[in-house]
Design an enzyme around this catalytic site. Structure first.
Site, mmCIF file in Angstrom:
data_model
loop_
_atom_site.group_PDB
_atom_site.id
_atom_site.type_symbol
_atom_site.label_atom_id
_atom_site.label_comp_id
_atom_site.label_asym_id
_atom_site.label_seq_id
_atom_site.Cartn_x
_atom_site.Cartn_y
_atom_site.Cartn_z
ATOM 1 N NE ARG A 328 45.284 44.991 50.265
ATOM 2 C CZ ARG A 328 44.498 44.340 51.141
ATOM 3 N NH1 ARG A 328 44.635 43.025 51.307
ATOM 4 N NH2 ARG A 328 43.577 44.962 51.811
ATOM 5 C CD GLU A 733 41.513 41.932 46.116
ATOM 6 O OE1 GLU A 733 40.995 42.150 47.221
ATOM 7 O OE2 GLU A 733 42.366 42.667 45.612
HETATM 8 N N1 MTE Z 1 35.317 38.463 39.469
HETATM 9 C C1 MTE Z 1 34.882 38.767 38.232
HETATM 10 N N2 MTE Z 1 34.105 37.884 37.586
HETATM 11 N N3 MTE Z 1 35.215 39.946 37.622
HETATM 12 C C2 MTE Z 1 36.026 40.859 38.238
HETATM 13 O O1 MTE Z 1 36.304 41.912 37.674
HETATM 14 N N4 MTE Z 1 37.339 41.403 40.259
HETATM 15 C C3 MTE Z 1 38.066 40.867 41.417
HETATM 16 C C4 MTE Z 1 37.177 39.950 42.237
HETATM 17 N N5 MTE Z 1 36.504 39.007 41.385
HETATM 18 C C5 MTE Z 1 36.525 40.556 39.552
HETATM 19 C C6 MTE Z 1 36.110 39.335 40.140
HETATM 20 C C7 MTE Z 1 38.592 41.907 42.300
HETATM 21 S S1 MTE Z 1 40.029 42.657 41.880
HETATM 22 C C8 MTE Z 1 37.973 42.248 43.476
HETATM 23 S S2 MTE Z 1 38.651 43.371 44.539
HETATM 24 C C9 MTE Z 1 36.697 41.650 43.868
HETATM 25 O O2 MTE Z 1 36.205 40.751 42.895
HETATM 26 C C10 MTE Z 1 35.683 42.784 44.088
HETATM 27 O O3 MTE Z 1 34.432 42.334 44.366
HETATM 28 P P1 MTE Z 1 33.939 41.903 45.840
HETATM 29 O O4 MTE Z 1 34.527 42.869 46.803
HETATM 30 O O5 MTE Z 1 32.488 41.979 45.726
HETATM 31 O O6 MTE Z 1 34.480 40.515 46.034
HETATM 32 MO MO1 MOS Z 2 40.399 44.601 43.440
HETATM 33 S S1 MOS Z 2 42.342 44.780 42.835
HETATM 34 O O1 MOS Z 2 40.752 45.322 45.008
HETATM 35 O O2 MOS Z 2 39.702 45.866 42.548
#
Ligand code: MTE
Ligand code: MOS
Length: 784
Positions: A328, A733
């Site tokens: 990535r 992200e």
């Molecule tokens: N937001 C919160 N509050 N806590 C989290 O652990 N993880 C992030 C993001 N936002 C996270 C977060 C990561 S690494 C990812 S990949 C995405 O949330 C995953 O959730 P989604 O695919 O539902 O956006």
């Molecule tokens: Mo998020 S780093 O793809 O869990």
């Protein structure tokens, strides 16, 4: 196009009969979380006889295990026993893709903190105390800590990957100007509030229930089944919610699940394993630190002509997710820019540290930061406004047919970079402020300012194509209330809230009628990790399809009652409406049940269009891109090296937002977390390979006080041009990488400071994170 993001709503909001979809509902667990009634794994009422496991950790970075003496530990009253690798009868390694990671160290240790075994006792504190008394006699072997050492020793967790287009060597030679240099970017600890934890409960007839704080219950289930030598159908993994994960619980959560299960198996009773913060720091992997060497050729306008890039990722002692993370990073080296002649070499270095893992952005940030650095260097070399140089290099619209194909041969079809950057530059008043910053710098010798705009283009989809599938289950009960279950996990990002909204919207119900239940491998099998920001894209769609099936059933039923076509039936305001009659949803459901109509359904979704060749990294790995840009102004103190982020303006592409309040939270949190990565979160391993920064006393995440006073976030609301659920875009992200603007602004400020010292102002050698120490070094560095 841009619209101000709304403010958060209050608890009463939920009861209002407004549109479910597109409304800024607060998080479905918010009230339970703030009042302390939301349950995390450690809050689950313990079953009588539960024991506790604590890790025995290596104190040597690399060595041969000669002897392990457990006598002192076993002498402590309440200690039930110890588990070591030799106690595992089946496969002694985790059943992950690379199959290179021992469950407990086998013969050798590979980093300080590696789990050699467990002590199991009748209280957590006894287990932890006893674990420290286990004497491990280990003969040290030479250890590798840096990527430079690793490359010299050809120490890799996976083979290098090379991506090439055109002839970069020739293009650079022909170019009017060349910049070359190196960049180092540190890792990052996830610092989820809830530490890693699992609770393993043996059930009747060799079945297992595992409560796990994991982003990937399906994988935890798979690993546990493999380690215990049972079939997948004998293991159920459940995750109600996580207190944050950020990628840190994508694989690492599964380790705890396996450890707790093995202990529970040995002692035939429930076992809970919870790491304390220091253990968590020492045992679990972090964001990959990266080092780069680059050479770039460009013309007098700053147009990049050729790029040679070597990226070396520090993967730690095993592969874990390093392959896809480094991939990535390669995919995101272009960020927003067309790279014509380019050559990238990506090394996946094996070192004797924690095995680095997923972290928000998943290598994307490490790919983008180097090209943004190069853009800054080009601009300073030519004394141009860096925004101009960035604009010059942007991908062009694909309908122009030129400069729109990525280095991995994917055409960028949804490009909104140009208008988005233009809008932000104007709303943040960038041009004026850049002048003001320069005037300030000419008058102030001690405090220097810098301002920068950087864009983000982030690819959405798992690069492993097979993960882009999801399932959901929607149950309608006879009172008209609805339960939803899907394969995604809730880590605070609001996935369950968004999924509930989409189901409520489809069925024409208010949000309070929908409950999302805990993620459970016995409900949705083989679910992917909740990661790659695609949780809602995948699970939201699956839930939407399930809800639509129920609608089809109910519509057919009322059509029979009212003698109309199914197309004439609508679901709105908690009613089911035909040309003849409006009936409350609940009434139809009762009637339908009495007529033996199916009131529940599954739904399945797989992302269309994507494909790519793993060996050449070419194809269409992403369904679409999420874009964004940030304008950041910083100040540095040239005497102490301290810095502050003063003002931030963000314009973030969210597509058609299903929940603007949650999207706003994701943007704020992502940006601040990215800012922490690039400013004050510093991981320091000492010469012995010991992570010295293993607690909040020495490892500093941003606090409330670090939030910039001026923090303005706007949405770019153009609907997703791909057919995505609700026309929304993934937002989890992408905002993280907006923080690269902080790093770029800091270098602008450093350049101004160097001007006063009559040092080179073009090449700024700032190591990330830009701690006070690193900023001072960059100001004073004179060995170019
Ligand atoms: N937001 C919160 N509050 N806590 C989290 O652990 N993880 C992030 C993001 N936002 C996270 C977060 C990561 S690494 C990812 S990949 C995405 O949330 C995953 O959730 P989604 O695919 O539902 O956006
Ligand atoms: Mo998020 S780093 O793809 O869990």
């Amino acid at each position: 196009m841009s619209k101000s993001a709304p403010s958060l709503t209050n608890c009463e909001n939920k009861k209002l009969p407004h549109q479910a979809m597109g409304h800024p509902h607060f998080h479905e667990s918010a009230c339970a979380q703030v009042s302390g009634t939301a349950v995390y794994v450690d809050d689950i009422e313990e079953i009588k006889g539960t024991l506790y496991a604590a890790p025995i950790m290596s104190r040597v970075a690399h060595g041969q295990i000669k002897n392990i003496n457990t006598k002192l530990a076993l002498d402590i009253p309440g200690v039930k026993g110890v588990l070591l690798s030799r106690d595992i009868r089946g496969d002694k390694k985790f059943s992950n893709f690379a199959h290179d990671e021992p469950i407990f160290a086998i013969d050798q240790v590979h980093y300080i903190g590696q789990v050699i075994g467990l002590v199991v006792a009748d209280s957590v504190m006894k287990a932890r105390k006893a674990a420290k008394l286990v004497e491990c006699d280990i003969t040290p072997l030479t250890h590798i800590l840096s990527v430079e050492q690793a490359i010299r020793a050809k120490s890799f967790v996976l083979p290098p990957v090379y991506v090439k287009r055109g002839d970069s060597e020739k293009a650079i030679k022909k170019a009017a100007h060349i910049v070359s240099g190196q960049l180092r970017v540190g890792g990052q600890e996830h610092f989820y509030l809830e530490g890693q934890i699992a609770y393993a409960v043996p059930l009747e007839q060799s079945q297992w229930l595992i409560y796990s704080s994991t982003q990937h219950p399906g994988e935890a289930q798979h690993w546990v089944a493999h380690a215990l030598g049972v079939e997948l159908n004998a293991v159920k993994v459940e995750c109600k919610r996580m207190g944050g994960a950020f990628g840190g619980k994508e694989t690492q959560g599964g380790h705890l699940a396996v450890w707790a299960s093995l202990a529970a198996h040995k002692f035939n009773c429930p076992v809970k394993m919870r790491l304390d913060r220091d253990e968590d720091f020492l045992i679990t992997g972090k964001r990959h630190p990266f080092s780069y060497k680059y050479r770039a050729g460009f013309d007098g306008k700053g147009l990049l002509q050729g790029l040679d890039l070597i990226m070396a990722s520090n993967c730690g002692f095993s592969a874990d997710l390093s392959g896809p993370v480094a991939d990535r990073a390669v995919f995101h080296v272009d960020n927003a820019y067309f790279l014509e002649d380019v050559s990238i070499a990506s090394f996946r270095c094996k070192t004797h540290t924690q095995s680095h893992t997923a972290f928000r952005g998943f290598g994307g940030p490490q790919g983008m930061i180097v090209i943004e650095h190069i853009m800054g260097e080009i601009a300073r070399t030519l004394s141009l406004d860096p925004l101009e140089v960035r604009n010059t290099n942007l991908y062009k619209h694909h309908l122009d047919g030129q400069r729109c194909v990525t280095h991995y041969h994917m055409t960028v079809e949804d490009n909104i970079l140009e208008p988005l950057l233009k809008t932000l530059a104007s709303s943040s008043n960038y041009k004026e402020r850049r002048k003001e910053v320069s005037q300030w710098n000419s008058k102030n010798p001690l405090i220097k300012r810098g301002i920068s705009i950087t864009p983000v283009k982030f690819g959405i989809s798992f690069t492993a194509t097979l993960f882009n599938q999801a399932g959901a289950l929607v149950n309608v009960y006879t009172d008209g209330s609805v339960q939803v279950n899907h394969g995604g996990t809730e880590m605070g990002q609001g996935l369950h809230t968004k999924v509930a909204q989409i189901v409520a919207g489809e069925l024409g119900l208010t949000l309070d009628k929908i409950r999302v239940t805990a993620t459970d491998t016995s409900k949705i099998p083989n679910a992917s990790a909740t990661a790659a920001s695609s949780g809602f894209d995948l699970n939201g769609r699956a839930a939407q399809y399930a809800a639509r099936q129920i609608k089809t059933n109910l519509a057919a039923f009322v059509c029979g009652l009212d003698q109309c076509g199914a197309g004439a039936v609508s679901f709105e305001n908690s009613e089911i409406i035909t040309p003849k009659r409006k009936r409350p949803f609940k009434e139809v459901v009762e009637l339908a049940y009495a007529n033996r109509i199916q009131l529940w359904s599954d739904g399945f979704y797989r992302t269309p269009k994507i494909h790519y060749d793993k060996t050449t990294l070419s194809g269409r790995p992403f369904y679409y891109f999420t874009y964004g840009a940030a304008c950041t102004e910083v100040a540095i103190d040239t005497l102490t090296g301290e810095s502050r982020v003063l003002k931030v303006d963000i314009l973030q592409d969210v597509g058609k937002s299903i929940n603007p309040a949650i999207d706003l939270g994701q943007i704020e949190g992502g940006f601040i977390q990215g800012m922490g990565w690039l400013t004050n979160e510093e991981l320091v391993w000492n010469a012995q390979g010991h992570l010295s920064t293993h607690a909040p006393s020495t490892y500093k995440i941003p606090s409330v006080g670090d939030t910039p006073d001026h923090f303005v976030i706007d949405f770019w609301t153009q609907p997703n041009c791909e057919d995505n659920v609700f026309s929304s875009k993934a937002v989890g992200e992408p905002p993280f990488m907006l923080a690269i603007s902080v790093f770029e602004a800091l270098k602008e400020a450093i350049s101004a400071a160097r001007e006063d010292l009559v040092l080179d102002t073009k090449h700024i050698d700032l190591v990330a994170p830009a701690t006070a120490e690193n900023i001072l070094k960059a100001i004073r560095a004179s060995d170019f």
